[in-house]
Design an enzyme around this catalytic site. Structure first.
Site, PDB file in Angstrom:
ATOM      1  N   HIS A 206     -53.943   7.173  -7.661  1.00 61.27           N
ATOM      2  CA  HIS A 206     -53.672   6.333  -8.879  1.00 61.27           C
ATOM      3  C   HIS A 206     -54.520   6.440  -9.939  1.00 61.27           C
ATOM      4  O   HIS A 206     -55.278   7.253 -10.010  1.00 61.27           O
ATOM      5  CB  HIS A 206     -53.894   4.746  -8.176  1.00 61.27           C
ATOM      6  CG  HIS A 206     -55.513   4.546  -7.870  1.00 61.27           C
ATOM      7  ND1 HIS A 206     -56.347   5.108  -6.827  1.00 61.27           N
ATOM      8  CD2 HIS A 206     -56.574   3.959  -8.680  1.00 61.27           C
ATOM      9  CE1 HIS A 206     -57.604   4.828  -7.095  1.00 61.27           C
ATOM     10  NE2 HIS A 206     -57.511   3.980  -8.059  1.00 61.27           N
ATOM     11  N   ASP A 208     -56.538   3.872 -12.806  1.00 62.63           N
ATOM     12  CA  ASP A 208     -57.118   2.582 -13.098  1.00 62.63           C
ATOM     13  C   ASP A 208     -56.198   2.166 -14.291  1.00 62.63           C
ATOM     14  O   ASP A 208     -56.382   2.581 -15.536  1.00 62.63           O
ATOM     15  CB  ASP A 208     -58.556   2.622 -13.229  1.00 62.63           C
ATOM     16  CG  ASP A 208     -59.113   3.028 -11.897  1.00 62.63           C
ATOM     17  OD1 ASP A 208     -58.526   3.212 -10.843  1.00 62.63           O
ATOM     18  OD2 ASP A 208     -60.515   3.276 -11.981  1.00 62.63           O
ATOM     19  N   HIS A 263     -56.937   9.737  -9.576  1.00 61.96           N
ATOM     20  CA  HIS A 263     -58.292  10.066  -8.474  1.00 61.96           C
ATOM     21  C   HIS A 263     -57.701   9.372  -7.118  1.00 61.96           C
ATOM     22  O   HIS A 263     -56.816   8.495  -7.014  1.00 61.96           O
ATOM     23  CB  HIS A 263     -59.445   9.612  -8.963  1.00 61.96           C
ATOM     24  CG  HIS A 263     -59.241   7.919  -9.332  1.00 61.96           C
ATOM     25  ND1 HIS A 263     -58.426   7.537 -10.696  1.00 61.96           N
ATOM     26  CD2 HIS A 263     -59.847   6.834  -8.814  1.00 61.96           C
ATOM     27  CE1 HIS A 263     -58.933   6.345 -10.672  1.00 61.96           C
ATOM     28  NE2 HIS A 263     -59.449   6.021  -9.731  1.00 61.96           N
ATOM     29  N   ARG A 273     -69.118   5.814   3.607  1.00 61.19           N
ATOM     30  CA  ARG A 273     -68.956   5.948   2.119  1.00 61.19           C
ATOM     31  C   ARG A 273     -68.896   4.456   1.462  1.00 61.19           C
ATOM     32  O   ARG A 273     -68.193   3.715   1.884  1.00 61.19           O
ATOM     33  CB  ARG A 273     -67.726   6.722   1.340  1.00 61.19           C
ATOM     34  CG  ARG A 273     -67.539   6.796   0.008  1.00 61.19           C
ATOM     35  CD  ARG A 273     -66.646   7.595  -0.672  1.00 61.19           C
ATOM     36  NE  ARG A 273     -66.097   7.323  -1.886  1.00 61.19           N
ATOM     37  CZ  ARG A 273     -67.104   8.012  -2.735  1.00 61.19           C
ATOM     38  NH1 ARG A 273     -67.811   9.099  -2.681  1.00 61.19           N
ATOM     39  NH2 ARG A 273     -66.608   7.591  -4.187  1.00 61.19           N
TER      40      ARG A 273
HETATM   41  C1  LIG Z   1     -51.283  -1.251  -5.356  1.00 61.36           C
HETATM   42  C2  LIG Z   1     -52.153  -2.023  -6.150  1.00 61.36           C
HETATM   43  C3  LIG Z   1     -53.553  -2.010  -6.029  1.00 61.36           C
HETATM   44  C4  LIG Z   1     -53.898  -2.303  -7.533  1.00 61.36           C
HETATM   45  C5  LIG Z   1     -52.855  -3.224  -8.004  1.00 61.36           C
HETATM   46  C6  LIG Z   1     -51.673  -2.505  -7.668  1.00 61.36           C
HETATM   47  O1  LIG Z   1     -50.263  -3.008  -7.376  1.00 61.36           O
HETATM   48  C7  LIG Z   1     -51.682  -1.187  -8.476  1.00 61.36           C
HETATM   49  C8  LIG Z   1     -52.872  -0.883  -9.202  1.00 61.36           C
HETATM   50  C9  LIG Z   1     -54.173  -0.998  -8.075  1.00 61.36           C
HETATM   51  C10 LIG Z   1     -55.715  -1.080  -8.935  1.00 61.36           C
HETATM   52  C11 LIG Z   1     -56.182   0.298  -8.888  1.00 61.36           C
HETATM   53  C12 LIG Z   1     -57.492   0.088  -9.782  1.00 61.36           C
HETATM   54  C13 LIG Z   1     -58.463  -1.204  -9.106  1.00 61.36           C
HETATM   55  O2  LIG Z   1     -58.986  -0.640  -7.626  1.00 61.36           O
HETATM   56  C14 LIG Z   1     -57.571  -2.186  -8.989  1.00 61.36           C
HETATM   57  C15 LIG Z   1     -58.492  -3.513  -8.652  1.00 61.36           C
HETATM   58  C16 LIG Z   1     -56.725  -2.563 -10.167  1.00 61.36           C
HETATM   59  O3  LIG Z   1     -56.886  -3.300 -11.130  1.00 61.36           O
HETATM   60  O4  LIG Z   1     -55.616  -1.824 -10.167  1.00 61.36           O
HETATM   61  C17 LIG Z   1     -56.390  -2.144  -7.989  1.00 61.36           C
HETATM   62  C18 LIG Z   1     -55.405  -2.949  -7.631  1.00 61.36           C
HETATM   63  C19 LIG Z   1     -55.622  -3.811  -6.458  1.00 61.36           C
HETATM   64  O5  LIG Z   1     -56.490  -3.416  -5.396  1.00 61.36           O
HETATM   65  O6  LIG Z   1     -55.399  -4.965  -6.079  1.00 61.36           O
HETATM   66  O1  LIG Z   2     -64.245   4.027  -3.857  1.00 62.47           O
HETATM   67  C1  LIG Z   2     -64.192   4.796  -4.818  1.00 62.47           C
HETATM   68  O2  LIG Z   2     -64.780   5.989  -4.827  1.00 62.47           O
HETATM   69  C2  LIG Z   2     -62.999   4.911  -5.886  1.00 62.47           C
HETATM   70  C3  LIG Z   2     -62.006   3.627  -5.612  1.00 62.47           C
HETATM   71  C4  LIG Z   2     -60.960   3.604  -6.677  1.00 62.47           C
HETATM   72  O3  LIG Z   2     -60.471   4.487  -6.973  1.00 62.47           O
HETATM   73  C5  LIG Z   2     -60.628   2.237  -7.090  1.00 62.47           C
HETATM   74  O4  LIG Z   2     -61.118   1.190  -6.236  1.00 62.47           O
HETATM   75  O5  LIG Z   2     -59.786   1.953  -7.972  1.00 62.47           O
HETATM   76 FE   LIG Z   3     -59.467   3.659  -9.035  1.00 65.53          FE
END
Ligand SMILES: C=C1C[C@]23C[C@@]1(O)CC[C@H]2[C@@]12CC[C@H](O)[C@@](C)(C(=O)O1)[C@H]2[C@@H]3C(=O)O
Ligand SMILES: O=C(O)CCC(=O)C(=O)O
Ligand SMILES: [Fe+2]
Length: 330
Positions: A206, A208, A263, A273
């Site tokens: 994904h 961020d 990543h 981890r």
């Molecule tokens: C599948 C998903 C998890 C996420 C929200 C989403 O619909 C798409 C973006 C995902 C992500 C990736 C980065 C962060 O870990 C996170 C908190 C964010 O802001 O976007 C996660 C979301 C999540 O885990 O709820």
């Molecule tokens: O746990 C990690 O090292 C990365 C996790 C990550 O990419 C995320 O939480 O968005």
């Molecule tokens: Fe991430």
């Protein structure tokens, strides 16, 4: 009636064939914050990879190890204790194997919270009943330090891009209404994989969505980044440094000059981890558009107009691996 969420079965988590056991990438840009030439190296890293690590960052080791110890203590509790507060399904709080709400799964458990004082107090009271203050103060002091680091890095980026004022990016994180998140991830070892030449997805690929992510992990590897040609490389762990990800919002603010890095994390077959990530986001009302001062003559925005609220709402309806910025491209 209470409907209990079914645990995500292991078979649903994707197995990645590796064959190359540990092809560690030696090209992670290292930015030494104490060096005067670090801005230029940082800009190059943001343009080429959207990823780099910082050393001489000034964050005391004690702050990090205190929080790590709290995280380890929490993740060692029984499943019943950890799930105590997850009766009402919510994005925030404790989660296990399910990521987001659209069917993504991974070999991890986590704590996800908003960075404001009320949310942090709520999480501490609900989940750290034995000593909520120890957790609350460890997170709060850690967050102040990483937010400061994020702002310092964003100011160096503005200066490196020759745009003024130097707080054009950092002011978004400093805003009282900044919509930032904090996440503690625990990837347990997966001994079943020891015999086979395969890895289990800890956190699927994904980008961020926010502006910038500041990641620190213990000395267990697992993080991989995607290079421009789409190949995946493993990032060597370094518990003393911080890894920085350019997020989708910073890609937009720079009209694609910086790229948000794709990543993922692969679970380790024998070592646990633990990672902690601060996701610096703008206030919800903030309009995300390329900074006018950055645009060359006749240069057009690559993106449609939107606010962080609109982007976030749309992003949270997508699957982890989706190209979330795609639908906002002109
Ligand atoms: C599948 C998903 C998890 C996420 C929200 C989403 O619909 C798409 C973006 C995902 C992500 C990736 C980065 C962060 O870990 C996170 C908190 C964010 O802001 O976007 C996660 C979301 C999540 O885990 O709820
Ligand atoms: O746990 C990690 O090292 C990365 C996790 C990550 O990419 C995320 O939480 O968005
Ligand atoms: Fe991430």
């Amino acid at each position: 009636m209470v409907v209990l969420a079914k645990p995500a079965p292991l078979e649903q988590i994707s197995i990645i064939k590796t064959h190359t056991s540990n092809n560690f990438f030696t090209g992670v840009p290292v930015i030494d914050l104490s060096r005067p030439d670090s801005k230029a190296t940082m800009i190059k890293a943001c343009m080429e990879l959207g990823f780099f690590k910082v050393i001489n960052h000034g964050i005391p080791t004690g702050l990090v190890s205190r929080l790590e110890a709290e995280a380890v203590k929490f993740f060692s509790l029984s499943q019943v204790e950890k799930e105590r507060d997850s009766g009402i399904r919510s994005l925030f709080g404790y989660g296990s194997k399910r990521i987001g709400s659209n069917g993504d799964v991974g070999w991890l458990e986590y704590l996800l919270m908003q960075t404001n004082r009320e949310s942090l107090s709520r999480t501490s009271q609900a989940l750290f009943r034995a000593n909520p203050d120890a957790f609350r103060s460890a997170v709060s002091e850690y967050l102040s330090a990483v937010k400061k680091l994020a702002c310092e890095v964003l100011e160096m980026m503005a200066e490196g891009l020759n745009i003024q004022p130097k707080n054009v990016f950092s002011k978004l994180l400093m805003d009282e209404e900044s919509d930032s998140l904090f996440r503690l991830n625990h990837y347990p070892p997966c001994p079943q994989l020891q015999e086979v030449d395969c890895k289990l997805t800890g956190f699927g690929e994904h980008t961020d969505p926010q502006i910038i992510s500041i990641l620190r992990s213990n000395n267990t590897s697992g993080l991989q980044i995607s290079l421009r040609d789409g190949s995946w490389v493993s990032v060597p762990s370094d518990q003393k440094s911080f890894f920085i990800n350019v997020g989708d919002s910073l890609q937009v603010l720079t009209n694609g000059r910086f790229r948000s890095v794709r990543h993922r994390v692969l679970a380790n077959s024998y070592k646990s981890r633990v990672s902690m990530i601060y996701f610096g986001g703008p206030p919800q009302r903030e309009r995300l558009a390329p900074l006018p001062l950055l645009m060359g003559e006749g240069e057009e925005s690559l993106y449609k107009e939107f606010t962080w609220f609109e982007y976030k709402t749309s992003a949270y309806k997508t699957r982890l691996a989706d190209n979330r910025l795609g639908q906002f491209m002109k």
